[in-house]
Design a protein around this motif. Structure first.
Motif, mmCIF file in Angstrom:
data_model
loop_
_atom_site.group_PDB
_atom_site.id
_atom_site.type_symbol
_atom_site.label_atom_id
_atom_site.label_comp_id
_atom_site.label_asym_id
_atom_site.label_seq_id
_atom_site.Cartn_x
_atom_site.Cartn_y
_atom_site.Cartn_z
ATOM 1 N N PHE A 16 0.900 -1.137 -0.231
ATOM 2 C CA PHE A 16 -0.259 -0.187 0.077
ATOM 3 C C PHE A 16 1.142 1.487 0.079
ATOM 4 O O PHE A 16 2.326 0.969 0.437
ATOM 5 N N ALA A 17 0.714 2.189 -0.758
ATOM 6 C CA ALA A 17 1.316 3.517 -0.218
ATOM 7 C C ALA A 17 1.276 4.277 1.411
ATOM 8 O O ALA A 17 0.140 4.225 1.852
ATOM 9 N N GLN A 18 2.241 4.521 1.093
ATOM 10 C CA GLN A 18 2.679 5.152 2.901
ATOM 11 C C GLN A 18 1.779 6.130 3.090
ATOM 12 O O GLN A 18 1.373 6.387 4.201
ATOM 13 N N ASP A 19 1.345 6.621 2.316
ATOM 14 C CA ASP A 19 0.580 7.970 2.814
ATOM 15 C C ASP A 19 -1.353 7.693 2.678
ATOM 16 O O ASP A 19 -2.106 8.438 3.278
ATOM 17 N N GLN A 20 -1.546 6.359 2.966
ATOM 18 C CA GLN A 20 -2.658 5.876 3.270
ATOM 19 C C GLN A 20 -2.511 5.704 5.166
ATOM 20 O O GLN A 20 -4.054 5.807 4.934
ATOM 21 N N GLY A 21 -1.601 5.639 5.145
ATOM 22 C CA GLY A 21 -1.683 5.426 6.710
ATOM 23 C C GLY A 21 -1.047 4.808 7.901
ATOM 24 O O GLY A 21 0.292 4.019 6.871
ATOM 25 N N VAL A 22 -1.095 4.233 8.734
ATOM 26 C CA VAL A 22 0.377 4.118 9.289
ATOM 27 C C VAL A 22 -0.907 2.255 9.631
ATOM 28 O O VAL A 22 -2.055 2.259 9.843
ATOM 29 N N LEU A 23 -0.037 1.442 9.734
ATOM 30 C CA LEU A 23 -0.356 -0.058 10.123
ATOM 31 C C LEU A 23 -1.508 -0.226 11.962
ATOM 32 O O LEU A 23 -0.600 0.183 13.023
ATOM 33 N N PHE A 24 -2.420 -0.715 11.739
ATOM 34 C CA PHE A 24 -3.284 -0.301 13.674
ATOM 35 C C PHE A 24 -3.260 -1.941 13.072
ATOM 36 O O PHE A 24 -4.121 -3.036 12.629
ATOM 37 N N ILE A 25 -2.310 -2.581 14.572
ATOM 38 C CA ILE A 25 -2.874 -3.797 14.898
ATOM 39 C C ILE A 25 -3.121 -4.359 16.264
ATOM 40 O O ILE A 25 -2.992 -3.914 17.083
ATOM 41 N N GLU A 26 -4.651 -5.002 15.709
ATOM 42 C CA GLU A 26 -5.808 -5.290 17.042
ATOM 43 C C GLU A 26 -5.733 -6.844 17.220
ATOM 44 O O GLU A 26 -6.203 -7.319 16.409
#
Length: 286
Positions: free
Chosen positions: A120-130
């Motif tokens: 994914f493109a970096q500007d799509q967001g950070v990784l949120f791991i739940e």
């Protein structure tokens, strides 16, 4: 309804950030444990990684992680693509992209295919791991490798974005300049792995222009080089006669095939560009 629940969970978790923030001393890799959390709290750990590649291993996942990838090794002006490759037995969490409070599912717990890479493109967001609810967390580990790649390089080499599409003349010329390996040689064999959806291409090299990490080694007779590179099974690569110019890049430590024109076609492309002053770099074409 599900979306509202996810956003509510995210809001609760973010409120607990202050008491749970932990930092890793390794700028490329992070390894942690959910056992540091109090079971009744929705807590999040902030992880900051500053390398172009590395790994995350979260044992006994509870609560959530936010993984921030902020590489020092790449120019801030680069348009970056992030790729993550889950470990074979990774489980225990859902992985989302998070941007301004919005969550978008990237990998659902237990549903990743073997060897599958998610980009994914970096500007799509950070990784949120739940972490997902578990009756027994003792055997759960969420783990993956990551790489950050210039979108220009990613597109030009086709190694991930469109690996089976033939390269244009311009892409061939650029691949020669920026690839992790550039060799002239022939295909001596192809081994297909239907389970991993991969083909491993055995190559006999008669001219080595460039390589990283000793992808190709001297043959037993010391007169040539040999090695293996990988490409998706769907590309249908077969052994055959003739010389090719093989280019590509290392992706998660494995050499992946990029542009691979027949050598005579590359000679024509290169010489025409040279005559017109359009070749981006110099290479010996015999």
């Amino acid at each position: 309804m599900i979306r509202r629940i996810l956003l509510s969970v995210f809001t609760v978790i973010v409120m607990g950030r202050g008491s749970a923030i932990q930092y890793t001393s390794d700028l490329c890799n992070w390894k942690g444990s959910g056992l540091t959390h109090e079971p009744h709290k929705k807590e999040v750990e902030q992880v900051y990684l500053r390398c172009a590649e590395g790994s995350v291993e979260w044992m006994y996942p509870t609560g959530a992680l936010i993984v921030n990838l902020l590489p020092n090794t790449l120019s801030s002006s680069d348009h970056l693509t992030v790729c993550i490759k889950p470990f074979k037995d990774s489980k225990g969490s859902n992985i989302y992209l998070e941007k301004t409070g919005e969550l978008k599912m990237l990998i659902q717990d237990g549903e990743h295919a073997p060897q599958k890479v998610y980009c994914f493109a970096q500007d799509q967001g950070v990784l949120f791991i739940e972490a997902t609810p578990q009756l027994d967390i003792s055997r759960k580990i969420t783990a993956f490798q990551y790489e950050l790649i210039s979108r220009r390089t990613l597109s030009d080499l086709h190694a991930i974005s469109d690996p089976c599409q033939p390269c244009s003349d311009t892409e061939v010329l650029l691949a020669v300049c920026i690839s992790d390996f550039v060799v002239r040689g022939s295909i001596t064999g192809v081994t297909n792995d239907p389970e991993q959806q991969e083909s491993s291409i055995a190559i006999s090299v008669n001219k080595l222009y460039r390589q990283k990490n000793k992808i190709f080694q001297k043959s037993k007779d010391q007169e040539s080089w040999e090695g293996q590179i990988k490409t998706p099974l769907k590309c249908g690569v077969r052994a055959g006669q003739g010389d090719f110019l093989f280019t590509g890049r290392l992706h998660f430590g494995e050499p992946r095939l990029g542009c691979a024109p027949r050598y005579k076609d590359f000679q024509r492309i290169y010489l025409e560009a040279k005559d017109n002053g359009l070749n981006p770099c110099e290479i010996d074409t015999d």
